[in-house]
Scaffold this motif. Structure first.
Motif, short mmCIF file in Angstrom:
data_model
loop_
_atom_site.label_atom_id
_atom_site.label_comp_id
_atom_site.label_asym_id
_atom_site.label_seq_id
_atom_site.Cartn_x
_atom_site.Cartn_y
_atom_site.Cartn_z
N GLU A 175 3.04 2.95 5.03
CA GLU A 175 2.90 3.93 3.95
C GLU A 175 1.97 3.43 2.86
OE1 GLU A 175 5.80 6.79 1.21
OE2 GLU A 175 6.66 5.32 2.59
N GLN A 176 2.12 2.16 2.48
CA GLN A 176 1.27 1.59 1.45
C GLN A 176 -0.17 1.44 1.94
OE1 GLN A 176 2.67 1.32 -1.37
NE2 GLN A 176 1.15 0.29 -2.65
N ALA A 177 -0.32 1.13 3.23
CA ALA A 177 -1.66 0.96 3.79
C ALA A 177 -2.47 2.25 3.70
CB ALA A 177 -1.55 0.50 5.25
N PHE A 178 -1.85 3.37 4.03
CA PHE A 178 -2.59 4.63 3.98
C PHE A 178 -2.80 5.11 2.54
CE2 PHE A 178 -1.19 4.85 8.45
CZ PHE A 178 -2.44 5.01 9.02
N HIS A 179 -1.94 4.68 1.63
CA HIS A 179 -2.19 4.95 0.21
C HIS A 179 -3.47 4.24 -0.23
CE1 HIS A 179 -1.60 5.37 -4.09
NE2 HIS A 179 -1.61 4.05 -4.22
N TYR A 180 -3.62 2.98 0.14
CA TYR A 180 -4.83 2.24 -0.20
C TYR A 180 -6.05 2.83 0.52
CZ TYR A 180 -1.84 -1.36 -2.27
OH TYR A 180 -0.94 -2.03 -3.06
N PRO A 184 -0.60 11.75 12.78
CA PRO A 184 0.59 12.13 13.57
C PRO A 184 1.57 10.97 13.73
CG PRO A 184 -1.40 12.97 14.61
CD PRO A 184 -1.85 12.05 13.51
N ASP A 185 1.05 9.77 13.97
CA ASP A 185 1.93 8.59 14.09
C ASP A 185 2.63 8.31 12.77
OD1 ASP A 185 2.79 6.11 15.61
OD2 ASP A 185 1.78 5.19 13.89
N PHE A 186 1.90 8.46 11.66
CA PHE A 186 2.47 8.24 10.33
C PHE A 186 3.63 9.20 10.06
CE2 PHE A 186 2.32 9.45 5.77
CZ PHE A 186 2.66 8.23 5.20
N TYR A 187 3.44 10.47 10.40
CA TYR A 187 4.50 11.47 10.16
C TYR A 187 5.67 11.29 11.12
CZ TYR A 187 2.17 14.23 6.58
OH TYR A 187 1.61 14.65 5.39
#
Length: 447
Positions: free
Chosen positions: A191-196, A54-57
């Motif tokens: 964004e890159q952190a959650f991709h990894y 939710p925080d990411f979005y």
């Protein structure tokens, strides 16, 4: 045949009957770890889905928190009430359980990847679809993993080892999920952190599934009795043992859910220790993980029911001190987290082991998935009820999260956070003492 020979023959027949459901070999720690390995990535998924996504979005894609909250509430309701359906399907097609597990794992992995690789043109719809796929896969795998543990042919004293090992691995997964996103975010952008994170998560999920499927090829599992007819839900729950047991589970999980919902508010507004929130949670879950061997030993020595009673008593006498803490009592609250965290291990390990005893003693293998799905439903319902009751009650009494605190509001928050759950735990303990004769009607539950 002499009387002594006849007696020996009958004794041998009785022993054969009593041990026919037991495994031919001892349940080893290695086999428990192989069976429970999938619990690590399962528990790991929870925090990113419900806390970080939710925080990411909201931050990355500019979605309103109100819209995300409404979507999550609706999805939580769907997630809870689809559990009995998943349990029924899993029981009906129990011969295809490896395929069911594979489908559930695929859904969880795909939904997790989708969640952190959003569709920019329709982010809210993508969020809803991703979480729905994630949570459905999560429920499928969780219910079937618990069912396999319940069907594993084992001596009664080993069932607490099985559930304790699985839940300890789950707590380690939860701890990893609490730490990893924060570390990755500091190292790279969000964004890159959650991709990894998704790149690292998917192999964990696959390895857990492969280990479980390899374990299923050699594990001795109790097969449903062909002559045993499946009951409808109403008939299944009319049984006195099951109605008493699940009522106790509901009361206990509701008591535990209230502080889970309010802990962030209590730490920030009562203790003034918001920067230490992560540390407190880390201490609590580490204590729960470390306590598993203790509860396994106590259950083996005194029986699962008495060990559960002891854990409820421990939770009450340790957590009640949170009522009397105030600003700056960081060290004292850390002690409360440690001691009350010890009781967490019993809450996670003992009720599933008691249910597994009942499934074996009452020949309910045909309904095993449905019974474990009901435990999952009660847990999710308790959390929803705690959210829907505790926060409105505090609001009516004048508490505003993050607002100015008066001495009266300090007590209101402390009593709701700690005294109310302790009162409910005390009621659960009283009911468990009263119901001991009912729940221990089968000798296996005593062990």
């Amino acid at each position: 045949m002499t009387i002594s020979e006849q007696t020996a023959t009958e004794a041998g027949q009785t022993l054969d009957q009593e041990t026919s459901g037991l495994p031919s070999g001892r349940i080893t720690t290695r086999s428990i770890l192989v069976y429970g390995a999938l619990a690590f990535p399962l528990s790991f998924a929870g925090l990113p889905i419900y806390l970080h996504a939710p925080d990411f979005y909201a931050v990355t894609l500019g979605q309103s928190l109100a819209s995300l909250g409404v979507v999550l509430l609706a999805l939580r309701l769907i997630d809870a009430f689809q559990d009995p359906f998943i349990g029924s399907v899993s029981d009906r097609f129990h011969l295809h359980r490896p395929k069911i597990l594979a489908v559930g794992t695929l859904m969880l992995g795909a939904g997790f990847w989708m969640l952190f690789h959003p569709l920019a043109s329709a982010p809210l719809a993508w969020f809803a679809l991703s979480v729905l796929i994630c949570t459905t896969g999560f429920s499928i795998v969780t219910i079937n993993l618990q069912t396999l543990g319940g069907l594993w042919k084992s001596a009664p004293q080993d069932r607490t080892r099985i559930t304790g090992g699985r839940e300890a691995l789950g707590l380690l997964g939860l701890l990893a999920a609490a730490i990893t996103p924060t570390l990755l975010t500091q190292w790279a952008g969000q964004e890159q952190a959650f991709h990894y994170l998704t790149i690292a998560y998917l192999p964990l999920l696959v390895v857990g599934l492969v280990l479980l499927l390899s374990w299923m090829k050699t594990a001795e599992l109790s097969a449903p009795k062909q002559a045993h007819h499946r009951q409808n839900w109403l008939s299944l729950l009319k049984d006195r043992w099951r109605s008493v047991f699940f009522s106790l589970v509901l009361l206990n999980t509701f008591a535990s859910a209230i502080p889970a919902v309010l802990v962030l508010f209590y730490v920030r507004d009562r203790l003034g220790a918001e920067p230490y929130t992560g540390l407190f949670l880390l201490i609590y879950f580490l204590a729960g993980t470390a306590s598993m061997p203790l509860w396994i030993k106590l259950a083996s020595k005194f029986g699962k029911i008495r060990a559960w009673q002891l854990s409820l008593g421990l939770a009450i006498v340790t957590f009640i001190w949170a009522v009397f803490l105030g600003r700056g009592d960081i060290a004292a609250y850390a002690v409360v987290c440690t001691l009350s965290g010890l009781a967490l291990g019993a809450d996670l390990a003992l009720p599933p082991a008691i249910l597994a005893d009942h499934i074996d003693a009452d020949d309910r293998q045909t309904d095993a998935s449905r019974l474990f799905s009901l435990m999952a439903l009660l847990s999710k319902t308790s959390l929803a009820a705690a959210t829907g009751l505790a926060l409105p009650i505090l609001g009516v009494l004048g508490y505003v999260p993050g607002g100015d605190m008066t001495p009266r509001l300090d007590w209101v928050l402390s009593l709701t956070y700690a005294a109310l759950p302790c009162a409910l735990k005390l009621a659960a303990l009283g009911c468990l003492i009263w119901a001991q004769g009912i729940l221990t009607k089968n000798k296996s539950v005593m062990s």
